[in-house]
Scaffold this active site. Structure first.
Site, PDB file in Angstrom:
ATOM      1  N   LEU A  44     -10.912   1.967 -16.061  1.00 31.33           N
ATOM      2  CA  LEU A  44     -10.713   3.268 -16.710  1.00 31.33           C
ATOM      3  C   LEU A  44     -10.299   4.358 -15.730  1.00 31.33           C
ATOM      4  CD1 LEU A  44     -13.775   3.278 -19.159  1.00 31.33           C
ATOM      5  CD2 LEU A  44     -11.452   2.436 -19.546  1.00 31.33           C
ATOM      6  N   HIS A  45      -9.512   5.298 -16.252  1.00 30.59           N
ATOM      7  CA  HIS A  45      -9.067   6.468 -15.485  1.00 30.59           C
ATOM      8  C   HIS A  45      -9.052   7.664 -16.433  1.00 30.59           C
ATOM      9  CE1 HIS A  45      -5.323   5.752 -17.566  1.00 30.59           C
ATOM     10  NE2 HIS A  45      -5.234   4.536 -17.036  1.00 30.59           N
ATOM     11  N   HIS A  48      -7.753   7.297 -20.044  1.00 31.10           N
ATOM     12  CA  HIS A  48      -8.705   6.733 -21.008  1.00 31.10           C
ATOM     13  C   HIS A  48      -9.764   7.774 -21.381  1.00 31.10           C
ATOM     14  CE1 HIS A  48      -7.537   2.961 -18.670  1.00 31.10           C
ATOM     15  NE2 HIS A  48      -7.198   2.635 -19.892  1.00 31.10           N
ATOM     16  N   MET A 195      -0.792   8.206 -15.451  1.00 33.78           N
ATOM     17  CA  MET A 195      -1.928   7.388 -15.016  1.00 33.78           C
ATOM     18  C   MET A 195      -1.879   6.030 -15.697  1.00 33.78           C
ATOM     19  SD  MET A 195      -5.152   9.861 -14.672  1.00 33.78           S
ATOM     20  CE  MET A 195      -5.085  11.281 -13.603  1.00 33.78           C
TER      21      MET A 195
END
Ligand code: AMP
Length: 290
Positions: A44-45, A48, A195
């Site tokens: 996740l980043h 998200h 991203m």
């Protein structure tokens, strides 16, 4: 007894079985609470997390699924090496208040003798569908399964995967799945790179070259603002920006109708500029609406 409220509110409950997931949401649903689902493959980043925040703003219970779905990867794609970072994902989810993390094993999600799949039709054919045969069958199938398991009121997807959102919308509309599908804006690094969990594959030098994707989309936007309407001219400019990265290998650069994904010759109405480019063997996608 004293309860540590901040811990009990912010730590997501980790659920790994379908039966337990159904229990979690059925209790909540009976209480009349709106359920939001954020499907992800983990690693996740901020992209998200923006979806998690959108769900939190609208729903009383936010479920984030973390599942690297084998059926949406082609035989020569990165399924085996796709980053799996569950512990860190759970920390990030805690930081934005997700309620449940649903992280099943593949053997929990897929029966060995399975046969049924979801075929979405025309919107799944061009662009990603053409370069990743079977990809959207895998996506449509796993998203329908997640919808059936979680039964959310609302599901949150990122514009980063624009065609995926349209595939999911068509699937939900055509198969009468009662879920509102929301699309959230692309979250970018300060220098413009969209991203992505796959950005971590890039070496620092390739990470710099990868900026050609967002630059090329920016150039397309500028041209349209200056009055350019000829798709061939805009596409040629976009290509020349991409080709400033010496190792860039273009899968596609396209200007399409955002509903049908058919190519446009003239930018007359809403148009999606979309591209998929390999930099240093990492396949990156990006898009913007013109
Ligand atoms: P993935 O884990 O790559 O399958 O992505 C899960 C969801 O997060 C999808 O709906 C993606 O479109 C969304 N997403 C991925 N990257 C971004 C981003 N940079 N900005 C917004 N949403 C994103």
């Amino acid at each position: 007894m004293m309860m540590n409220l901040s811990t009990s509110i912010s730590t997501p409950k980790l659920v790994t079985t379908i039966s337990q997931m159904r229990v979690e949401t059925s209790v909540t649903r009976r209480a009349g609470v709106k359920i939001g689902l954020v499907p992800t493959m983990g690693a996740l980043h901020e992209g998200h997390l923006s979806l998690v925040r959108a769900s939190k703003a609208e729903c009383g219970l936010t479920v984030v699924s973390i599942f690297v779905n084998p059926t949406q990867f082609g035989p020569n794609e990165d399924f085996a090496k796709y980053p799996r970072t569950l512990d860190n994902d759970l920390k990030l989810l805690a930081s934005c208040g997700a309620d449940v993390a649903f992280a099943p094993e593949a053997s929990e999600m897929y029966r060995p003798d399975r046969g049924a799949t979801v075929d979405v039709g025309e919107v799944a054919e061009p662009l990603e569908g053409a370069f990743r045969p079977g990809h959207f069958r895998g996506v449509g199938t796993v998203v329908l399964k997640l919808f059936n398991i979680v039964q959310p009121d609302v599901a949150f997807f990122g514009q980063k995967d624009f065609q995926q959102v349209q595939v999911v919308r068509r699937m939900a509309a055509d198969l009468n799945v009662p879920v509102d599908v929301r699309i959230c804006p692309i979250v970018r690094e300060p220098d413009g790179l969209a991203m992505s969990s796959r950005n971590r594959y890039l070496s620092p030098a390739a990470r710099c070259r990868a900026l050609v994707l967002s630059k090329s989309l920016k150039r397309a936007g500028e041209l349209v603002q200056q009055g350019q309407r000829n798709a061939a001219v805009i596409l040629a400019e976009m290509r020349s920006v991409i080709e400033t990265a010496e190792d860039a290998r273009i899968d596609y650069i396209a200007l399409v109708d955002p509903e049908t994904f058919r190519p446009v010759e003239t930018v007359a109405g809403p148009t999606l500029a979309a591209l998929a480019v390999k930099i240093e063997n990492t396949r990156l996608i990006d898009n913007c609406l013109l």
